[in-house]
Design an enzyme around this catalytic site. Structure first.
Site, PDB file in Angstrom:
ATOM      1  N   SER A 140       3.950   3.093  10.023  1.00  0.00           N
ATOM      2  CA  SER A 140       4.789   3.455   8.815  1.00  0.00           C
ATOM      3  C   SER A 140       5.829   4.415   9.758  1.00  0.00           C
ATOM      4  O   SER A 140       5.591   5.061  10.735  1.00  0.00           O
ATOM      5  CB  SER A 140       3.949   4.452   7.876  1.00  0.00           C
ATOM      6  OG  SER A 140       4.900   5.070   7.016  1.00  0.00           O
ATOM      7  N   TYR A 153      -2.014  11.343   5.884  1.00  0.00           N
ATOM      8  CA  TYR A 153      -1.565   9.807   5.813  1.00  0.00           C
ATOM      9  C   TYR A 153      -0.596   9.809   7.388  1.00  0.00           C
ATOM     10  O   TYR A 153      -0.802   8.733   8.094  1.00  0.00           O
ATOM     11  CB  TYR A 153      -0.907   9.514   4.813  1.00  0.00           C
ATOM     12  CG  TYR A 153      -0.271   8.121   4.824  1.00  0.00           C
ATOM     13  CD1 TYR A 153      -0.677   6.998   4.641  1.00  0.00           C
ATOM     14  CD2 TYR A 153       1.225   8.043   4.966  1.00  0.00           C
ATOM     15  CE1 TYR A 153      -0.424   5.748   5.063  1.00  0.00           C
ATOM     16  CE2 TYR A 153       1.930   6.694   4.847  1.00  0.00           C
ATOM     17  CZ  TYR A 153       0.974   5.576   4.906  1.00  0.00           C
ATOM     18  OH  TYR A 153       1.536   4.421   5.061  1.00  0.00           O
TER      19      TYR A 153
HETATM   20  N1  LIG Z   1       4.008   0.571   0.485  1.00  0.00           N
HETATM   21  C1  LIG Z   1       4.784   1.508   1.506  1.00  0.00           C
HETATM   22  O1  LIG Z   1       5.697   1.940   0.938  1.00  0.00           O
HETATM   23  C2  LIG Z   1       4.103   1.545   2.790  1.00  0.00           C
HETATM   24  C3  LIG Z   1       5.217   1.900   3.614  1.00  0.00           C
HETATM   25  C4  LIG Z   1       4.703   2.037   4.945  1.00  0.00           C
HETATM   26  C5  LIG Z   1       3.519   1.617   5.306  1.00  0.00           C
HETATM   27  N2  LIG Z   1       2.674   1.042   4.474  1.00  0.00           N
HETATM   28  C6  LIG Z   1       1.359   0.313   4.868  1.00  0.00           C
HETATM   29  O2  LIG Z   1       1.362  -0.516   4.630  1.00  0.00           O
HETATM   30  C7  LIG Z   1      -0.064  -1.286   4.747  1.00  0.00           C
HETATM   31  C8  LIG Z   1      -0.309  -2.036   3.350  1.00  0.00           C
HETATM   32  O3  LIG Z   1       0.230  -1.112   2.100  1.00  0.00           O
HETATM   33  P1  LIG Z   1       0.717  -1.860   0.685  1.00  0.00           P
HETATM   34  O4  LIG Z   1       1.917  -1.032   0.650  1.00  0.00           O
HETATM   35  O5  LIG Z   1       0.556  -3.377   0.834  1.00  0.00           O
HETATM   36  O6  LIG Z   1      -0.362  -1.257  -0.191  1.00  0.00           O
HETATM   37  P2  LIG Z   1      -1.548  -1.725  -1.376  1.00  0.00           P
HETATM   38  O7  LIG Z   1      -0.637  -2.662  -2.164  1.00  0.00           O
HETATM   39  O8  LIG Z   1      -2.154  -0.499  -2.209  1.00  0.00           O
HETATM   40  O9  LIG Z   1      -2.533  -2.584  -0.468  1.00  0.00           O
HETATM   41  C9  LIG Z   1      -3.256  -2.054   0.186  1.00  0.00           C
HETATM   42  C10 LIG Z   1      -4.466  -2.864   0.549  1.00  0.00           C
HETATM   43  O10 LIG Z   1      -5.463  -2.468   1.305  1.00  0.00           O
HETATM   44  C11 LIG Z   1      -6.749  -2.943   0.962  1.00  0.00           C
HETATM   45  N3  LIG Z   1      -7.471  -1.576   1.229  1.00  0.00           N
HETATM   46  C12 LIG Z   1      -7.593  -0.540   0.799  1.00  0.00           C
HETATM   47  N4  LIG Z   1      -8.671   0.262   0.702  1.00  0.00           N
HETATM   48  C13 LIG Z   1      -9.467  -0.860   1.527  1.00  0.00           C
HETATM   49  C14 LIG Z   1     -10.879  -0.777   2.091  1.00  0.00           C
HETATM   50  N5  LIG Z   1     -11.699   0.528   1.896  1.00  0.00           N
HETATM   51  N6  LIG Z   1     -11.440  -2.036   2.488  1.00  0.00           N
HETATM   52  C15 LIG Z   1     -10.803  -3.055   2.514  1.00  0.00           C
HETATM   53  N7  LIG Z   1      -9.540  -3.144   2.124  1.00  0.00           N
HETATM   54  C16 LIG Z   1      -8.813  -2.064   1.789  1.00  0.00           C
HETATM   55  C17 LIG Z   1      -6.469  -3.055  -0.523  1.00  0.00           C
HETATM   56  O11 LIG Z   1      -7.308  -4.100  -1.010  1.00  0.00           O
HETATM   57  P3  LIG Z   1      -8.477  -3.873  -1.801  1.00  0.00           P
HETATM   58  O12 LIG Z   1      -8.067  -2.566  -2.728  1.00  0.00           O
HETATM   59  O13 LIG Z   1      -8.780  -5.079  -2.422  1.00  0.00           O
HETATM   60  O14 LIG Z   1      -9.743  -3.355  -0.924  1.00  0.00           O
HETATM   61  C18 LIG Z   1      -5.150  -3.795  -0.513  1.00  0.00           C
HETATM   62  O15 LIG Z   1      -5.206  -5.084  -0.198  1.00  0.00           O
HETATM   63  C19 LIG Z   1      -0.657   0.150   4.779  1.00  0.00           C
HETATM   64  O16 LIG Z   1      -1.407   0.317   5.867  1.00  0.00           O
HETATM   65  C20 LIG Z   1       0.157   1.258   4.342  1.00  0.00           C
HETATM   66  O17 LIG Z   1       0.018   2.403   4.923  1.00  0.00           O
HETATM   67  C21 LIG Z   1       3.061   1.001   3.308  1.00  0.00           C
END
Ligand SMILES: NC(=O)c1ccc[n+]([C@@H]2O[C@H](COP(=O)([O-])OP(=O)(O)OC[C@H]3O[C@@H](n4cnc5c(N)ncnc54)[C@H](OP(=O)(O)O)[C@@H]3O)[C@@H](O)[C@H]2O)c1
Length: 260
Positions: A140, A153
């Protein structure tokens, strides 16, 4: 004979789901990992039908220290050869550091760092012995500096960037590509999990497909780090030039988490 696959953690929604859709479109067989079994099975069924690829579901709670080994064993048992590992599972927590519940602190560190490192270790060993493979680690922009209000984070994402950079160089001679993707804000369910009000964010919020496209490009060109948008690149550049105090305050202000 082993089946070649792309393994995606966090595939049940958001950025991980977008990766699953894109790699199925490209004809890759997939292994989808997350906790939400129903969502994973629904997605798997849709992709099998629409894209004619094999999609396996491996439900796992990545906070459990045994989960990465279990995912690796699942692949062994089913004779799956992971050519590409995408570590997209992750979560955040918005608020003052001292207000983070202890369980949340441990969950965040377990998923964002420990599980990512363990999975990377297990699958990179297989890839190294094959002399090929790829690893995409979703970091990120938050990992470029400490972020007040998102301190834990941002620290976990600094870990992801630093580890990925080291592995990029370490594994290069073995033919394994490793890239850190550093998105800004992306439209997913991430903010509601984190308790971060998206209306307070002063930066544009992009579609997950932007991250996927940048990651694929970065992997093909064997880049160490990738910034999905021009604004992400400009902010990363500014972060390098500005004094630390300024970049920390600016990042917090733009993220809408602190100092308003
Ligand atoms: N959205 C943003 O603005 C943003 C920006 C920069 C980086 N990121 C990064 O991108 C990545 C994906 O985020 P996203 O935006 O797609 O968020 P999201 O829509 O909340 O998805 C998060 C994913 O992580 C999984 N997860 C969370 N806890 C888990 C656990 N204990 N065991 C297994 N799986 C788990 C969730 O699946 P389940 O709940 O089904 O387990 C879900 O599939 C993350 O690493 C985040 O830090 C996001």
């Amino acid at each position: 004979m082993a089946m070649h696959c792309t393994l995606i953690t966090g595939a049940s929604m958001g950025i991980g789901e977008a990766f699953a859709r894109e790699f199925a479109r490209r004809g890759n067989n997939l292994i989808l990992v997350a906790r939400s079994a129903e969502r994973l099975h629904t997605l798997a069924e849709e992709l099998r039908e629409k894209r004619r690829v094999e999609v396996l579901v491996c439900t796992a709670d990545l906070t459990r220290s045994s989960a990465p080994d279990e995912v690796h064993q699942f692949c062994r048992r089913n004779r799956l050869k992971v050519e590409l590992l995408i570590n997209a599972a992750g979560l955040s927590f918005a608020g003052g550091f001292s207000t983070i519940p202890r369980e949340k602190l441990e969950e965040l560190m377990a998923v964002n760092m420990l599980a990512l490192a363990r999975l990377t270790r297990l699958f990179s060993a297989d890839m190294t012995s094959e002399g090929s493979g790829g690893i995409i680690n979703i970091a990120s922009l938050a990992g470029l500096q400490g972020l007040p209000g998102l301190g834990l984070y941002s620290a976990t994402k600094s870990f992801v960037i630093t580890l990925t950079e080291a592995l990029h160089e370490e594994l290069r001679p073995s033919g394994v590509k490793v890239v850190a993707v550093c998105p800004g804000f992306i439209e997913t369910g991430f903010f509601s999990v984190a308790g971060h009000d998206p209306s307070s964010i002063l930066l544009p919020i992009s579609d997950p497909s932007v991250v996927v496209r940048a990651a694929v490009r970065g992997l093909m060109k064997n880049r160490m780090r990738v910034y999905p948008t021009l604004i992400d690149s400009l902010l990363a550049f500014a972060e390098r030039l500005a004094p630390r105090e300024i970049s920390v305050r600016l990042a917090a202000f733009l993220s809408g988490v602190w100092g308003k």
